[in-house]
Structures are given as C-alpha cells and as structure tokens.
Design a protein around this motif. Structure first.
Motif, PDB file in Angstrom:
ATOM      1  N   LYS A   3     -64.518  -1.243  76.305  1.00 19.96           N
ATOM      2  CA  LYS A   3     -64.225  -2.652  76.018  1.00 19.96           C
ATOM      3  C   LYS A   3     -64.010  -3.399  77.324  1.00 19.96           C
ATOM      4  O   LYS A   3     -63.709  -2.809  78.360  1.00 19.96           O
ATOM      5  CB  LYS A   3     -63.021  -2.794  75.104  1.00 19.96           C
ATOM      6  N   MET A   4     -64.139  -4.716  77.234  1.00 25.15           N
ATOM      7  CA  MET A   4     -63.920  -5.579  78.392  1.00 25.15           C
ATOM      8  C   MET A   4     -62.465  -6.047  78.390  1.00 25.15           C
ATOM      9  O   MET A   4     -61.705  -5.735  77.473  1.00 25.15           O
ATOM     10  CB  MET A   4     -64.876  -6.779  78.322  1.00 25.15           C
ATOM     11  N   ALA A   5     -62.095  -6.848  79.396  1.00 20.41           N
ATOM     12  CA  ALA A   5     -60.714  -7.333  79.513  1.00 20.41           C
ATOM     13  C   ALA A   5     -60.291  -8.144  78.291  1.00 20.41           C
ATOM     14  O   ALA A   5     -59.112  -8.163  77.940  1.00 20.41           O
ATOM     15  CB  ALA A   5     -60.557  -8.165  80.779  1.00 20.41           C
ATOM     16  N   ASN A   6     -61.247  -8.785  77.625  1.00 18.43           N
ATOM     17  CA  ASN A   6     -60.906  -9.573  76.435  1.00 18.43           C
ATOM     18  C   ASN A   6     -60.836  -8.717  75.172  1.00 18.43           C
ATOM     19  O   ASN A   6     -60.630  -9.232  74.084  1.00 18.43           O
ATOM     20  CB  ASN A   6     -61.906 -10.723  76.240  1.00 18.43           C
ATOM     21  N   GLY A   7     -61.032  -7.403  75.321  1.00 23.55           N
ATOM     22  CA  GLY A   7     -60.929  -6.482  74.195  1.00 23.55           C
ATOM     23  C   GLY A   7     -62.218  -6.284  73.422  1.00 23.55           C
ATOM     24  O   GLY A   7     -62.283  -5.448  72.530  1.00 23.55           O
ATOM     25  N   LYS A   8     -63.263  -7.041  73.775  1.00 23.28           N
ATOM     26  CA  LYS A   8     -64.535  -6.925  73.056  1.00 23.28           C
ATOM     27  C   LYS A   8     -65.432  -5.884  73.702  1.00 23.28           C
ATOM     28  O   LYS A   8     -65.328  -5.596  74.894  1.00 23.28           O
ATOM     29  CB  LYS A   8     -65.262  -8.274  73.032  1.00 23.28           C
ATOM     30  N   LYS A   9     -66.321  -5.324  72.898  1.00 26.53           N
ATOM     31  CA  LYS A   9     -67.306  -4.361  73.378  1.00 26.53           C
ATOM     32  C   LYS A   9     -68.283  -5.079  74.311  1.00 26.53           C
ATOM     33  O   LYS A   9     -68.692  -6.197  74.031  1.00 26.53           O
ATOM     34  CB  LYS A   9     -68.051  -3.764  72.182  1.00 26.53           C
ATOM     35  N   PRO A  10     -68.658  -4.465  75.442  1.00 21.47           N
ATOM     36  CA  PRO A  10     -69.562  -5.117  76.384  1.00 21.47           C
ATOM     37  C   PRO A  10     -71.027  -5.072  75.936  1.00 21.47           C
ATOM     38  O   PRO A  10     -71.833  -4.305  76.447  1.00 21.47           O
ATOM     39  CB  PRO A  10     -69.355  -4.337  77.687  1.00 21.47           C
ATOM     40  N   THR A  11     -71.344  -5.888  74.960  1.00 22.10           N
ATOM     41  CA  THR A  11     -72.738  -6.010  74.513  1.00 22.10           C
ATOM     42  C   THR A  11     -73.384  -7.166  75.274  1.00 22.10           C
ATOM     43  O   THR A  11     -72.693  -7.996  75.869  1.00 22.10           O
ATOM     44  CB  THR A  11     -72.813  -6.321  73.007  1.00 22.10           C
ATOM     45  N   GLU A  12     -74.696  -7.231  75.251  1.00 21.08           N
ATOM     46  CA  GLU A  12     -75.418  -8.334  75.897  1.00 21.08           C
ATOM     47  C   GLU A  12     -74.881  -9.674  75.391  1.00 21.08           C
ATOM     48  O   GLU A  12     -74.608 -10.583  76.164  1.00 21.08           O
ATOM     49  CB  GLU A  12     -76.913  -8.205  75.584  1.00 21.08           C
ATOM     50  N   GLU A  13     -74.704  -9.788  74.083  1.00 17.33           N
ATOM     51  CA  GLU A  13     -74.229 -11.033  73.476  1.00 17.33           C
ATOM     52  C   GLU A  13     -72.817 -11.391  73.944  1.00 17.33           C
ATOM     53  O   GLU A  13     -72.541 -12.540  74.303  1.00 17.33           O
ATOM     54  CB  GLU A  13     -74.264 -10.907  71.954  1.00 17.33           C
TER      55      GLU A  13
END
Length: 76
Positions: free
Chosen positions: A52-62
């Motif tokens: 996950k990224m710092a914002n908690g979301k998965k690092p997808t292209e979108e």
C-alpha cells in the motif's frame, strides 16, 4: 479502444516522453526515483510492488495517477 471493450482507451492520446520527463523532474525534488528511501516524500523505487501507499491505497496505475493529478501535501 471501443473495439477492445475499453472505452477509456479510445480517448487516450499517445504519451509525450519529453513532457513526462519535464513533469517527473519536479517529482525528483521530493522523491527518490532510484531508491525506496524517503526524501521529503516516499521513494518511488518498486512503488508498484508495495502492498500500500502512504494514503493506504494499493499502488495501482489508477491510484498513482489520481495522486499525481490531484497533487496536495506539497505536491504541485
């Protein structure tokens, strides 16, 4: 394209490598491109392999594109 079932791709223009480099050079002020070490922002090496990224979301292209387009937290 519309024929492949992905309507969004029908409206995308080919990338402009020179413009991309120009934009990315702004990122390198705060982000290491070749390391996962933090500068002002997190390092970008192996970004898409992280859970996950710092914002908690998965690092997808979108999700990555959304962060870049929105800016914030000091990002232009």
């Amino acid at each position: 394209s519309l024929l492949t079932g992905n309507p969004a791709s029908a409206f995308q223009k080919p990338g402009d490598a020179a413009k991309g480099k120009e934009v990315f050079e702004q990122c390198s002020v705060c982000h290491n491109a070749d390391s996962d070490e933090k500068k002002m922002g997190p390092g970008l090496k192996a970004l898409f392999k992280k859970e996950k990224m710092a914002n908690g979301k998965k690092p997808t292209e979108e999700n990555v594109r959304a962060i870049i387009n929105a800016g914030g937290n000091g990002m232009p």
